[in-house]
Design a protein around this motif. Structure first.
Motif, PDB file in Angstrom:
ATOM      1  N   HIS A 163      36.552  10.264 -56.412  1.00  8.75           N
ATOM      2  CA  HIS A 163      36.453   9.131 -57.336  1.00  8.75           C
ATOM      3  C   HIS A 163      37.007   7.848 -56.730  1.00  8.75           C
ATOM      4  CE1 HIS A 163      35.047  11.764 -60.462  1.00  8.75           C
ATOM      5  NE2 HIS A 163      36.065  12.575 -60.228  1.00  8.75           N
ATOM      6  N   SER A 164      37.797   7.975 -55.682  1.00  8.70           N
ATOM      7  CA  SER A 164      38.322   6.782 -55.014  1.00  8.70           C
ATOM      8  C   SER A 164      37.569   6.598 -53.714  1.00  8.70           C
ATOM      9  CB  SER A 164      39.818   6.932 -54.746  1.00  8.70           C
ATOM     10  OG  SER A 164      40.049   7.947 -53.816  1.00  8.70           O
ATOM     11  N   LYS A 165      37.103   5.425 -53.464  1.00  3.67           N
ATOM     12  CA  LYS A 165      36.299   5.161 -52.268  1.00  3.67           C
ATOM     13  C   LYS A 165      37.104   4.505 -51.160  1.00  3.67           C
ATOM     14  CE  LYS A 165      32.629   6.911 -53.931  1.00  3.67           C
ATOM     15  NZ  LYS A 165      32.238   8.216 -53.517  1.00  3.67           N
ATOM     16  N   ASN A 166      37.962   3.565 -51.504  1.00  8.77           N
ATOM     17  CA  ASN A 166      38.692   2.854 -50.477  1.00  8.77           C
ATOM     18  C   ASN A 166      40.052   2.458 -51.005  1.00  8.77           C
ATOM     19  OD1 ASN A 166      39.199   1.632 -48.061  1.00  8.77           O
ATOM     20  ND2 ASN A 166      37.913  -0.129 -48.424  1.00  8.77           N
ATOM     21  N   PRO A 167      41.136   2.855 -50.510  1.00 10.79           N
ATOM     22  CA  PRO A 167      41.276   3.831 -49.433  1.00 10.79           C
ATOM     23  C   PRO A 167      41.033   5.251 -49.935  1.00 10.79           C
ATOM     24  CG  PRO A 167      43.437   3.225 -50.225  1.00 10.79           C
ATOM     25  CD  PRO A 167      42.432   2.377 -50.979  1.00 10.79           C
TER      26      PRO A 167
END
Length: 60
Positions: free
Chosen positions: A28-32
């Motif tokens: 669900h988190s792309k960056n970081p």
């Protein structure tokens, strides 16, 4: 070349997740990139194995 490396890394992570039966990266988190609790628990052991491998190979 970068795309093929990223693809190979993604396949490796999927294989590890399948074998371990747990997600290693929070999708669900792309960056970081955020590690899951399972991968955080495995990280110290993985780093220890890496150290042992590198010191053993360098002595050979």
């Amino acid at each position: 070349m970068r795309g093929s490396l990223q693809s190979a890394l993604s396949r490796l992570i999927q294989l590890l997740e399948t074998r371990l039966g747990a997600a290693l990266i929070d999708n669900h988190s792309k960056n970081p990139i955020h590690l899951t609790i399972a991968s955080q628990a495995l990280l110290p052991n993985a780093l220890e194995h890496r150290y042992v491998y590198r010191t053993t190979v360098s002595r050979a």
